[in-house]
Design an enzyme around this catalytic site. Structure first.
Site, PDB file in Angstrom:
ATOM      1  N   PHE A 101     -61.592 -42.902 -23.787  1.00 57.09           N
ATOM      2  CA  PHE A 101     -60.742 -43.518 -22.506  1.00 57.09           C
ATOM      3  C   PHE A 101     -59.929 -44.559 -23.118  1.00 57.09           C
ATOM      4  O   PHE A 101     -60.253 -45.480 -23.795  1.00 57.09           O
ATOM      5  CB  PHE A 101     -62.125 -44.225 -21.794  1.00 57.09           C
ATOM      6  CG  PHE A 101     -61.238 -45.050 -20.523  1.00 57.09           C
ATOM      7  CD1 PHE A 101     -60.323 -44.333 -19.695  1.00 57.09           C
ATOM      8  CD2 PHE A 101     -61.585 -46.397 -20.449  1.00 57.09           C
ATOM      9  CE1 PHE A 101     -59.640 -45.035 -18.590  1.00 57.09           C
ATOM     10  CE2 PHE A 101     -60.758 -46.984 -19.285  1.00 57.09           C
ATOM     11  CZ  PHE A 101     -60.046 -46.390 -18.447  1.00 57.09           C
ATOM     12  N   GLY A 102     -58.691 -44.360 -22.805  1.00 56.33           N
ATOM     13  CA  GLY A 102     -57.770 -45.508 -23.145  1.00 56.33           C
ATOM     14  C   GLY A 102     -57.051 -46.113 -21.861  1.00 56.33           C
ATOM     15  O   GLY A 102     -56.648 -45.595 -20.941  1.00 56.33           O
ATOM     16  N   TYR A 103     -57.058 -47.586 -21.955  1.00 57.10           N
ATOM     17  CA  TYR A 103     -56.584 -48.340 -20.845  1.00 57.10           C
ATOM     18  C   TYR A 103     -55.391 -49.308 -21.183  1.00 57.10           C
ATOM     19  O   TYR A 103     -55.054 -50.165 -20.327  1.00 57.10           O
ATOM     20  CB  TYR A 103     -57.773 -49.111 -20.378  1.00 57.10           C
ATOM     21  CG  TYR A 103     -58.595 -50.088 -21.329  1.00 57.10           C
ATOM     22  CD1 TYR A 103     -58.141 -51.178 -21.550  1.00 57.10           C
ATOM     23  CD2 TYR A 103     -59.579 -49.563 -22.038  1.00 57.10           C
ATOM     24  CE1 TYR A 103     -58.500 -52.273 -22.428  1.00 57.10           C
ATOM     25  CE2 TYR A 103     -60.132 -50.617 -23.274  1.00 57.10           C
ATOM     26  CZ  TYR A 103     -59.630 -51.710 -23.218  1.00 57.10           C
ATOM     27  OH  TYR A 103     -60.081 -52.373 -24.124  1.00 57.10           O
ATOM     28  N   GLY A 104     -54.934 -49.118 -22.508  1.00 54.52           N
ATOM     29  CA  GLY A 104     -53.984 -50.114 -22.936  1.00 54.52           C
ATOM     30  C   GLY A 104     -52.810 -49.271 -23.337  1.00 54.52           C
ATOM     31  O   GLY A 104     -52.427 -48.093 -22.797  1.00 54.52           O
ATOM     32  N   SER A 105     -52.540 -49.293 -24.895  1.00 52.89           N
ATOM     33  CA  SER A 105     -51.270 -48.410 -25.214  1.00 52.89           C
ATOM     34  C   SER A 105     -51.670 -47.076 -25.565  1.00 52.89           C
ATOM     35  O   SER A 105     -50.654 -46.284 -25.653  1.00 52.89           O
ATOM     36  CB  SER A 105     -50.841 -49.021 -26.507  1.00 52.89           C
ATOM     37  OG  SER A 105     -51.696 -49.029 -27.737  1.00 52.89           O
ATOM     38  N   GLU A 150     -59.532 -49.885 -34.831  1.00 50.91           N
ATOM     39  CA  GLU A 150     -60.202 -51.165 -33.900  1.00 50.91           C
ATOM     40  C   GLU A 150     -60.958 -51.954 -34.732  1.00 50.91           C
ATOM     41  O   GLU A 150     -62.082 -52.368 -34.159  1.00 50.91           O
ATOM     42  CB  GLU A 150     -60.865 -50.105 -32.931  1.00 50.91           C
ATOM     43  CG  GLU A 150     -60.461 -49.134 -31.896  1.00 50.91           C
ATOM     44  CD  GLU A 150     -59.019 -49.920 -31.469  1.00 50.91           C
ATOM     45  OE1 GLU A 150     -58.870 -50.900 -31.098  1.00 50.91           O
ATOM     46  OE2 GLU A 150     -58.061 -48.975 -31.442  1.00 50.91           O
TER      47      GLU A 150
END
Length: 248
Positions: A22-26, A113
């Site tokens: 899941f990606g919520y930024g770039s 990360e």
């Protein structure tokens, strides 16, 4: 993989044949390698905030920038936040990684990360109403050294407007996130992101106006010149092949 020093094996989003992230930024506009499916949707139980310092992508160790993280809603509600409301849904994108590339991408994400983010798992609801997916997500939790906590919005916007790192201008990250979110769905905008974006645009407009007055010449749009991806500042590392894999 470990979270806060403990292996996370239950409810895993990874298996021998697929891996969901899941990606919520770039990550919304800069996907990881070897993606074979991209699904817009949301997670619940969290709030997205620019409360994570960035020493490695949108800032430096001497002058960290700011990137997003997810805050558990129950914890966020106990804090004093100038942005006192947040949508129930945190919109973003789920990516499925090709089965033959799962190990490679997991190693890649672990390397990417390292600046305060740890691995967690959360159910993701596809926007098309299909069955929820268990996804892996990188989160900078409140106990990590890069977590800043609540900040006054104008001061935060000014900090973002002046910050820069190996991946480029901090404001490009903010404005890129606003644009990417607005493109997912008519309801996918985030007031926290939009307010900061509006403030940064106002700061840039004031700077252009001041420069135009001093020079007596035409006012040049620095925002247009510095749109995401336009900078030439690079670091000769894995950053060259893939921008931050999120700050997520």
């Amino acid at each position: 993989m470990a979270v806060n020093g403990q292996q996370t094996t239950s409810n895993s989003a990874c298996s021998d044949d697929e891996f969901w992230l899941f990606g919520y930024g770039s990550l919304i506009w800069k996907p990881p390698p070897h993606v074979d499916r991209r699904i817009p949707g949301w997670v619940t139980g969290y709030v997205r905030r620019f409360w994570q310092a960035s020493q490695d992508h949108r800032g430096t160790p001497e002058a960290p920038g700011r990137v997003v993280t997810l805050i558990e809603r129950s914890f966020w509600s106990s804090l004093v936040d100038s942005h006192a409301s947040a949508p129930d849904k945190v919109w973003g994108v789920a990516y499925r990684i090709k089965a033959s590339k799962v190990a490679e991408v997991k190693d890649y994400l672990d390397i990417r990360e390292i600046n305060g983010y740890t691995i967690h798992y959360t159910p993701f609801q596809p926007a098309d109403g299909s069955v929820p997916i268990q996804t892996l997500v990188y989160i900078g939790t409140p106990d990590n050294e890069q977590f800043t906590g609540p900040q006054e919005p104008q001061a935060l916007a000014e900090h973002i407007a002046r910050s820069e790192g190996p991946s480029g201008l901090n404001r490009d990250y903010l404005l890129g996130l606003e644009k990417a979110l607005n493109e997912l769905s008519p309801e996918s905008g985030d007031a926290h992101v939009t307010d900061l974006s509006d403030r940064v645009r106002a700061i840039e407009a004031a700077a252009r106006g001041s420069k135009g007055t001093e020079d007596g010449g035409p006012k040049v749009s620095r925002v247009a010149e510095s749109s995401p991806g336009s900078h030439d500042f690079h670091m000769a590392t894995i950053v060259d092949t893939q921008e931050e894999t999120e700050k997520v």
